[in-house]
Design an enzyme around this catalytic site. Structure first.
Site, PDB file in Angstrom:
ATOM      1  N   LEU A   1     -48.529  60.979  17.000  1.00  0.00           N
ATOM      2  CA  LEU A   1     -48.385  60.076  17.781  1.00  0.00           C
ATOM      3  C   LEU A   1     -47.650  60.404  19.218  1.00  0.00           C
ATOM      4  O   LEU A   1     -48.150  59.912  20.200  1.00  0.00           O
ATOM      5  CB  LEU A   1     -47.676  58.940  17.133  1.00  0.00           C
TER       6      LEU A   1
ATOM      7  N   PHE B   1     -35.469  50.949  23.580  1.00  0.00           N
ATOM      8  CA  PHE B   1     -36.476  52.075  23.889  1.00  0.00           C
ATOM      9  C   PHE B   1     -38.242  51.496  23.984  1.00  0.00           C
ATOM     10  O   PHE B   1     -38.874  52.182  24.165  1.00  0.00           O
ATOM     11  CB  PHE B   1     -36.486  53.254  22.949  1.00  0.00           C
TER      12      PHE B   1
ATOM     13  N   GLY C   1     -28.920  52.500   2.071  1.00  0.00           N
ATOM     14  CA  GLY C   1     -29.064  52.400   3.453  1.00  0.00           C
ATOM     15  C   GLY C   1     -29.848  51.435   3.936  1.00  0.00           C
ATOM     16  O   GLY C   1     -30.822  51.221   3.653  1.00  0.00           O
TER      17      GLY C   1
ATOM     18  N   CYS D   1     -36.933  58.609  16.287  1.00  0.00           N
ATOM     19  CA  CYS D   1     -37.782  59.476  15.391  1.00  0.00           C
ATOM     20  C   CYS D   1     -38.550  60.669  16.073  1.00  0.00           C
ATOM     21  O   CYS D   1     -38.548  61.666  15.505  1.00  0.00           O
ATOM     22  CB  CYS D   1     -38.447  58.592  14.308  1.00  0.00           C
TER      23      CYS D   1
END
Ligand SMILES: NC(=O)C1=CN([C@@H]2O[C@H](COP(=O)(O)OP(=O)(O)OC[C@H]3O[C@@H](n4cnc5c(N)ncnc54)[C@H](O)[C@@H]3O)[C@@H](O)[C@H]2O)C=CC1
Ligand SMILES: O=C(O)[C@H]1O[C@H](OP(=O)(O)OP(=O)(O)OC[C@H]2O[C@@H](n3ccc(=O)[nH]c3=O)[C@H](O)[C@@H]2O)[C@H](O)[C@@H](O)[C@@H]1O
Length: 479
Positions: A222, A333, A7, A271
């Protein structure tokens, strides 16, 4: 020692580049099924934009860092195999919309078992549901032909835009392993890799399940901070309090701390949402509906914040943006990345397009092709390897992308600032105002402009969680 990472994405690429630069005695190969991605890693134009990454890659590529599509060869030769493949949210079947899709992980594990000819340490680098290591262990041992595998969990905590500094100087490195002599030996081997540059007291070792769950927990905490401050931002607007002052005052409490308390149009990134949904699913599967409901609320507030922003824009502009040009400044983002996965800009743009606006988008790191893909893709499809993502033949006609903020804002009725790029703070807003339709609106989703100065120029300004412009006071915030 040889390391291979399956990956070559936002995690695999930078993480392995830093291991290579800090450990010249280790040969590191990063492999991927995506041919264009590997070609880009081997070129001058790396596949991801990350400050400082170019320098690190240039220094060790071809020396002890290699990028390759020959997945099997490098896995076979490695002592330690990191797996950093996609773990998207499932879109179909059991757990759809919540559970992690482990298709890519499972195929990587089966391939490792197939090609291995010597014992290996297999490291979970991807973020996975707690207890995944047990499943991976089963896949590996049932197909192992007598070869021994030790599974470790070594979740990654880097944030995009600061990945290189996070990797050079991590708050902590977390390694979870089986509490057996072989497990401890494997933990020690991985610890020695990080010990090349990370102080020993920052390398934490735990059992496998604690390591896996700590990653989901850290992201949930978070994201929860952002949803907490964003929830406060709505109340600030209703009462005349200023969210920046509230965050500062709250963050001064050493038990709370000042970081990660910036109100925004909503959190994005690949995520936070995915990992919280995954956590929610795990809680539900473990018979803990109250705990699941608690974490779900973090996502709900984030969706509310994005909706609220769109409603502010539309209601301020006489309750319609139909055929009005709206400039979108920033699509990524967050600043310092070209990543648009789950960016709040997608929801805001879709909301405005739903009200028939015309959008002119400028982001210094995002291409028109990417914006078009994002606006026509179904939820969660973005998190599969690029070459497996469905291609939409349709383009969104009311959207154009330009390479300059002044061009984007020319003749516009309103401006939405959706990413906090530093260059947006330095724009000549007088020049922008002169070239816009009147009344001219600025909707600052990142609280980066000086609202008073802009009001002096003549703008009507909305800033998240700040005392409202008189223009906005009597308008409904939520339609
Ligand atoms: N993006 C981030 O900042 C962080 C991501 N993570 C986690 O790390 C994992 C990877 O995330 P990203 O690097 O952002 O994803 P990514 O999409 O950028 O990279 C994943 C790569 O894996 C490749 N791949 C998939 N299946 C493969 C296979 N069977 N064999 C070889 N290559 C394969 C894909 O082609 C892709 O290039 C995810 O689980 C994510 O949750 C964790 C911390 C930070
Ligand atoms: O698992 C992951 O993928 C990573 O997720 C986040 O990193 P990242 O998503 O790259 O970036 P963040 O800096 O956390 O920002 C996430 C989102 O929250 C927003 N944000 C952040 C901070 C803040 O105060 N307010 C706020 O709205 C950002 O603009 C952005 O949209 C975590 O910070 C990393 O520790 C973690 O490894």
């Amino acid at each position: 020692m040889k390391i291979c990472c399956i990956g070559a994405g936002y995690v695999g690429g930078p993480t392995m580049a830093v291991i290579a630069i800090k450990c010249p005695d280790i040969e590191v190969a990063v492999v991927d099924i995506s041919v264009p991605r590997i070609a880009a890693w081997n070129s001058d134009q790396l596949p991801i934009y990350e400050p400082g990454l170019d320098g690190v890659v240039k220094e060790c590529r071809g020396r002890n860092l290699f990028f390759s599509t020959d997945v099997e060869k490098h896995v076979r030769e490695a002592d330690i195999v990191f797996v950093s493949v996609n773990t998207p949210t499932k879109t179909r079947g059991l757990g759809a919309g919540k559970a992690a899709d482990l298709t890519y992980w499972e195929s990587a594990a089966r391939m490792i078992a197939d090609v291995s000819k010597s014992d290996k340490i297999v490291v979970e680098k991807s973020t996975v549901p707690v207890k995944t290591a047990e499943a991976i262990e089963k896949i590996l041992t049932h197909n192992s032909k007598g070869i021994k595998f030790q599974i470790l969990s070594n979740p990654e905590f880097l944030a995009e835009g600061t990945a290189i500094q996070d990797l050079f100087n991590p708050d902590r490195v977390l390694i979870g392993g089986r509490e057996t002599p072989e497990g401890n030996k494997a933990v020690q081997a991985l610890k020695e890799v990080y010990a090349h540059w990370v102080p020993e007291e920052r390398i934490l070792t735990t059992n496998l399940w604690s390591a896996e769950l700590s990653k989901l927990a850290a992201n949930a905490f978070l994201a929860q901070r952002i949803s907490s401050v964003n929830a406060m931002s709505a109340l600030c607007e209703a009462t005349g309090a200023d969210v920046t002052q509230v965050s500062y005052a709250v963050g001064k409490d050493t038990r709370i701390g000042p970081k990660f308390l910036n109100a925004s149009v909503g959190f994005g990134g690949s995520c936070f949402q995915k990992d919280i949904l995954n956590l929610v699913y795990i809680c539900e599967c473990n018979g803990l509906p109250e705990v699941a409901e608690y974490w779900k609320q973090v996502i709900k507030i984030n969706d509310y914040q994005k909706n609220r922003f769109v409603n502010r824009v539309v209601s301020s502009m006489f309750n319609t943006v139909s055929n009005k040009k709206i400039a979108i400044l920033g699509f990524a983002f967050k600043k310092d990345t070209g990543d648009t996965r789950e960016t709040p800009a997608i929801d805001v743009c879709k909301g405005l397009l739903g009200d028939k606006a015309r959008l002119s988008i400028y982001d210094p790191q995002v291409t028109e092709d990417q914006v078009q893909r994002d606006l026509s893709m179904n939820k969660f499809d973005w998190d599969h390897p690029l070459h497996l993502q469905p291609m939409s033949p349709t383009t969104v006609k009311q959207v154009s992308c330009v390479w300059d903020a002044y061009e984007a804002t020319k003749d516009a009725h309103g401006i939405c600032i959706l990413t906090e790029w530093d260059e947006f703070k330095k724009l000549d807003f007088k020049r922008i105002y002169d070239n816009m339709q009147k009344p001219a609106f600025v909707f600052d989703g990142r609280n980066i402009v000086n609202a008073d100065e802009l009001r002096e120029i003549g703008f009507i300004v909305y800033s998240i969680g700040k005392p409202l412009d008189p223009w906005l006071k009597d308008l409904p915030a939520v339609a």
